[in-house]
Each structure stands twice: as structure tokens, then as C-alpha cells.
Design a protein around this motif. Structure first.
Motif, PDB file in Angstrom:
ATOM      1  N   ILE A 190      -2.505 -11.702 -11.150  1.00 25.65           N
ATOM      2  CA  ILE A 190      -1.553 -11.276 -10.124  1.00 25.65           C
ATOM      3  C   ILE A 190      -0.325 -10.652 -10.765  1.00 25.65           C
ATOM      4  N   LYS A 191       0.032 -11.094 -11.960  1.00 29.13           N
ATOM      5  CA  LYS A 191       1.110 -10.420 -12.697  1.00 29.13           C
ATOM      6  C   LYS A 191       0.766  -8.949 -12.917  1.00 29.13           C
ATOM      7  N   ARG A 192      -0.491  -8.667 -13.221  1.00 32.94           N
ATOM      8  CA  ARG A 192      -0.909  -7.271 -13.431  1.00 32.94           C
ATOM      9  C   ARG A 192      -0.856  -6.485 -12.129  1.00 32.94           C
ATOM     10  N   VAL A 193      -1.196  -7.148 -11.018  1.00 30.67           N
ATOM     11  CA  VAL A 193      -1.062  -6.489  -9.718  1.00 30.67           C
ATOM     12  C   VAL A 193       0.389  -6.116  -9.462  1.00 30.67           C
ATOM     13  N   HIS A 194       1.295  -7.055  -9.724  1.00 30.33           N
ATOM     14  CA  HIS A 194       2.721  -6.795  -9.491  1.00 30.33           C
ATOM     15  C   HIS A 194       3.276  -5.743 -10.448  1.00 30.33           C
ATOM     16  N   GLN A 195       2.606  -5.552 -11.569  1.00 32.92           N
ATOM     17  CA  GLN A 195       3.021  -4.495 -12.497  1.00 32.92           C
ATOM     18  C   GLN A 195       2.478  -3.124 -12.104  1.00 32.92           C
ATOM     19  N   GLY A 196       1.666  -3.088 -11.034  1.00 35.56           N
ATOM     20  CA  GLY A 196       1.235  -1.811 -10.479  1.00 35.56           C
ATOM     21  C   GLY A 196      -0.144  -1.340 -10.875  1.00 35.56           C
ATOM     22  N   GLU A 197      -0.951  -2.179 -11.522  1.00 32.57           N
ATOM     23  CA  GLU A 197      -2.255  -1.710 -11.999  1.00 32.57           C
ATOM     24  C   GLU A 197      -3.199  -1.328 -10.862  1.00 32.57           C
ATOM     25  N   LEU A 198      -3.017  -1.918  -9.672  1.00 33.19           N
ATOM     26  CA  LEU A 198      -3.869  -1.573  -8.533  1.00 33.19           C
ATOM     27  C   LEU A 198      -3.166  -0.648  -7.552  1.00 33.19           C
ATOM     28  N   GLY A 199      -1.971  -0.208  -7.881  1.00 32.84           N
ATOM     29  CA  GLY A 199      -1.206   0.594  -6.932  1.00 32.84           C
ATOM     30  C   GLY A 199      -0.727  -0.271  -5.778  1.00 32.84           C
ATOM     31  N   ASP A 200      -0.679   0.300  -4.588  1.00 32.78           N
ATOM     32  CA  ASP A 200      -0.273  -0.455  -3.403  1.00 32.78           C
ATOM     33  C   ASP A 200      -1.473  -1.220  -2.838  1.00 32.78           C
ATOM     34  N   ILE A 333     -10.799  -7.239 -12.288  1.00 36.31           N
ATOM     35  CA  ILE A 333     -10.127  -6.052 -11.762  1.00 36.31           C
ATOM     36  C   ILE A 333     -10.990  -4.839 -12.074  1.00 36.31           C
ATOM     37  N   TRP A 334     -11.224  -4.000 -11.047  1.00 38.64           N
ATOM     38  CA  TRP A 334     -11.974  -2.763 -11.198  1.00 38.64           C
ATOM     39  C   TRP A 334     -11.087  -1.572 -10.812  1.00 38.64           C
ATOM     40  N   ASP A 335     -11.422  -0.389 -11.358  1.00 37.87           N
ATOM     41  CA  ASP A 335     -10.803   0.815 -10.805  1.00 37.87           C
ATOM     42  C   ASP A 335     -11.682   1.332  -9.663  1.00 37.87           C
ATOM     43  N   HIS A 336     -11.280   2.442  -9.035  1.00 37.31           N
ATOM     44  CA  HIS A 336     -12.006   2.927  -7.859  1.00 37.31           C
ATOM     45  C   HIS A 336     -13.391   3.492  -8.188  1.00 37.31           C
TER      46      HIS A 336
END
Length: 441
Positions: A190-200, A333-336
């Protein structure tokens, strides 16, 4: 009230609280109110609620590396207290379990006396009692561990929010048993999410679909109060329904990932399979859409019946990718395009139930004010209660309307011969909500 300003304030408050929960941010090294009240290097703890979760919390507290001693216990039922005491004594011995008979309290009011000699209290009763117990603990200047959820109705949430502010003012550490905040895979990803790795984050799905919990059959000569207390999971004044008592974990993760709280809830639920008198008033399934102020929607499912596929996890979709998390120390975590960016398989990670106590008592031993979990816990509990309101009524429920509801589920009097507000029908079944008919706020 200006809703836009309200939402901005909630987001600011969430970010501040989230930093504490996910990073263990030091708030203050000023000496703590209530710490080491006896002047000894032994931290004295009191157990408030001696059921399986309370006994487990005491096990975890006493299993830390610090010098702790259990000095008082309280439970509504003497048999539960004695069973818990026997189990703890067998594990830790008399050196750590120092609870004489005059420090064993039973009934509805003993919690006040049980707290008096303690430095730290473990609040582990059914959640309907949490607001009153939390308020008393803060009044007595105690450091606090309390289980989730922290209330079962809106007045209870407002009480907890007010007490949380007083705990902050007094610099009392408060850790809440939303233990995913103390679990390594959740913290790191979740730290990585908050750092923007998944965008919005634009959508998500959270689940607690399982077979349900225990039932204690009605016994001869039980009062209605005792029966409901023995079967607290099936009555909303005590439990809040399983969307609140259990699914709050997953709903809280959604709020954590989003860094905010939803503005409305809409959904449905009912009693499809667990319809008998043993199941009190709660539903066996809830399916809710939580809408946030940016238009994103988190879908929530929870159910209690056997025979279906069980699932307890969370997944979220962002503008750059998606994330999966679960309590078995997994995460991905995956990219699109489907490329795996992070594959977390930390099956040897520390038990988060233990970590929350390790970190709480480390802060107390160091005389640090480090944890202020109560506000977030109250707002995530309120999110789950708002979901219950939506499920029970079939209406769109807005945050402010839900929070400001004055429907109080607690009995007017707490005594074994007093009557709860919900009573069985002539056939022994209990009235329950009917979507489209029931009014909840």
C-alpha cells in the motif's frame, strides 16, 4: 455544514492518521500520561473481556519481550473469566499472571475497577461496549489496545471520535486490532500505491465470504439479556452484524488504499439461508457499493453460509495497474498489460496480531507517544455501519446522514434482568430488517 470542506478535512485527517498506522511515525517523545503509574519497570495490564479474542490479545501482549504483568481481569460471565485465567496461568505462570480473586471482576460495571491499577488496558469485549470502555480508559489515563470494530451504531462512533481527540490531547497510545495495518505485505504494497505506482485508484473489490461462526443454544432459565450476550454475534447492539464485526477489516483496507472515506453507500442484502431463531436479527449476506468523492466505487461483499466459494481478500484497479492483497501474507501488483511488477510471498512474516502488541509496548517502554489508531478505526467502522444501513434499507445512504443518526441500539439499562431493545417474536424468532421497508437513520 459545507460538505466539500468536510471532505477535504476528512482527507487531511486520514492522511495524517494513515502515516501513523503504516509508518509508525513518531508523534512525540514527551513523557506519556499514565505510563508506569506505579513507578515500577513492570508494565501492568488489565484484560477487559475474557473471551477467545481477549484471551488471545493477552497472550500476545504477554508474549512481547517487555516486562508485563496481568493484574486484573473482567468479563460479564464468571465462567469465561475463569477459563481465560486458567489458560493464561498455564502458559505464563504466576510471575506474569498476578490476578488475585479481588481483582477478578464480573458483570457490566467491573471494567472501571479493573482498569484502576493498570498502566495498559486491553479492550476486548463485544464491540457494543467499546465506546463506554474506551471513554473510561482515557478518563483514567491508560495506554490502550482495543479490538475492532469500535462501535455498533452512529452515537457510539461519535463517542469514540470524541474520546480519540481526548486521547490525543493526553498523548495516550491507542492501537486498534485492525491488524492489517501491522502486516508487512499490506504496509509495503500500500505504500507503493500511495507513491503512485498504480496511478489513481478508480475501482476495487473487497471480500469476506465465509461459512459463519458459532451458535450457543438457549439454556433453561436464561434471561433474554444473558441469551443475547452469549450469542452476541447475532444482535446488532452487541455486534453490528458481520459486515461491521468482521468485514470491517476489508472495508478498512479500501479506505487505506484510497486515503479517504466514502461519501455514500448503496446495496442490498438479506437472510437467504440462515433464517432460523438461532441467528438473531443479522443478515447472512451483504453486497455494497461504496462511492468516494472522486467518483470511484469500491464493491464490497460479505456472507455467512456454507456451500459457496470462500474468499477473504482485496483487489483494486488504478489508472496504471492493479493490486491484490490478502491476510495470508500475499500480494501482487501488475501493470495494465499484465506484467507482474511485484509478487509478494512473505509466508514467514511476523504474525500481525503479535506485531501490533510488540510495537505498542515498545513505544510505551520507550516512553513515546506513537500510535493514534482510534480515529481511523472509528471512521472505518462508520463506513461498515453505513454499509449495513444501505443493506438493511435498500436506500442510498450518505456519510453525513449516517454519522449524524441518533438511533441508539444499546439497551436503556445493562443488567441481567433488563430487556434489550430487540426481543423475540411469539415463535422465538427475532424481527429483522426488510429492504425497502426498514428505516435506519
Amino acid at each position: 455544514m459545507n460538505n466539500k470542506n468536510n471532505e477535504l478535512n476528512e482527507r487531511r485527517d486520514f492522511i495524517k492518521t494513515s502515516a501513523i498506522l503504516t509508518g509508525g511515525a513518531l508523534l512525540s517523545s514527551i513523557p506519556l500520561a499514565g505510563a508506569y503509574a506505579s513507578g515500577s519497570d513492570t508494565i501492568k495490564i488489565a484484560l477487559i473481556g475474557c473471551g477467545s479474542r481477549g484471551t488471545g490479545a493477552a497472550f500476545q501482549a504477554l508474549s512481547t519481550k517487555f516486562n508485563l504483568k496481568l493484574v486484573a481481569m473482567v468479563d460479564a460471565f464468571p465462567d469465561k473469566l475463569e477459563k481465560s485465567h486458567k489458560s493464561l496461568l498455564a502458559k505464563f505462570g504466576a510471575e506474569k499472571i498476578s490476578v488475585p480473586e479481588d481483582k477478578k471482576f464480573t458483570g457490566f460495571e467491573g471494567y472501571k475497577q479493573a482498569m484502576e491499577d493498570a498502566d495498559v488496558v486491553l479492550l476486548c469485549t463485544p464491540p457494543g461496549f467499546r465506546p463506554a470502555h474506551f471513554a473510561e480508559a482515557v478518563k483514567q489515563n491508560k495506554q490502550i489496545f482495543m479490538e475492532k470494530p469500535v462501535a455498533t451504531d452512529s452515537p457510539g462512533i461519535r463517542s469514540v471520535l470524541a474520546t480519540a481527540e481526548e486521547a490525543k490531547r493526553k498523548k495516550l497510545n491507542v492501537v486498534v486490532g485492525l491488524q492489517r495495518h501491522y502486516q508487512k505485505n499490506y504496509r509495503e504494497l500500500i505504500k507503493r500505491v500511495h507513491q503512485g505506482e498504480l496511478g489513481d485508484i478508480v475501482s476495487g473489490q473487497v471480500y469476506w465470504n465465509s461459512g459463519g461462526v458459532w451458535v450457543n443454544p438457549r439454556q433453561p432459565n436464561q434471561t433474554e439479556m444473558e441469551y443475547q450476550m452469549r450469542n452476541w454475534y447475532y444482535f446488532n447492539w452487541l455486534c453490528g452484524d458481520h459486515i461491521v464485526e468482521q468485514h470491517v477489516h476489508n472495508i478498512d483496507v479500501a479506505n487505506w488504499v484510497k486515503n479517504k472515506y466514502p461519501v455514500s453507500a448503496y446495496g442490498a442484502g438479506g437472510r437467504f439461508l440462515r433464517t432460523g431463531k438461532d441467528y438473531g436479527e443479522i443478515f447472512d449476506n451483504h453486497s455494497i457499493e461504496f462511492v468516494y468523492d472522486d467518483g470511484s466505487v469500491i464493491s464490497s461483499q460479505c456472507r455467512h453460509f456454507t456451500g459457496g466459494a470462500n474468499r477473504v481478500d482485496e483487489t483494486f484497479q488504478g489508472t496504471k495497474g492493479k493490486i491484490f492483497l490478502d491476510s495470508n501474507n500475499r500480494g501482487k501488483i501488475w501493470d495494465h498489460k499484465g506484467k507482474v511488477l511485484v509478487n509478494y510471498e512473505g509466508k514467514t512474516d511476523a504474525n500481525p496480531y503479535q506485531t501490533e502488541h510488540d510495537e505498542l509496548f515498545a513505544a510505551i517502554t520507550a516512553n513515546q507517544y506513537k500510535f493514534a489508531d482510534a480515529e481511523n478505526a472509528a471512521k472505518s467502522t462508520m463506513t461498515a455501519i453505513m454499509g449495513r444501513y444501505a443493506s438493511y434499507s435498500g436506500d442510498v445512504i450518505k456519510w453525513d446522514d449516517a454519522l449524524n443518526s441518533n438511533i441508539n441500539l444499546m439497551p436503556d439499562k445493562l443488567a441481567w434482568d433488563a430487556l434489550p431493545k430487540i426481543l423475540p417474536n411469539f415463535d422465538g424468532t427475532y424481527p429483522y430488517a426488510i429492504p425497502g421497508v426498514t428505516k435506519v437513520i
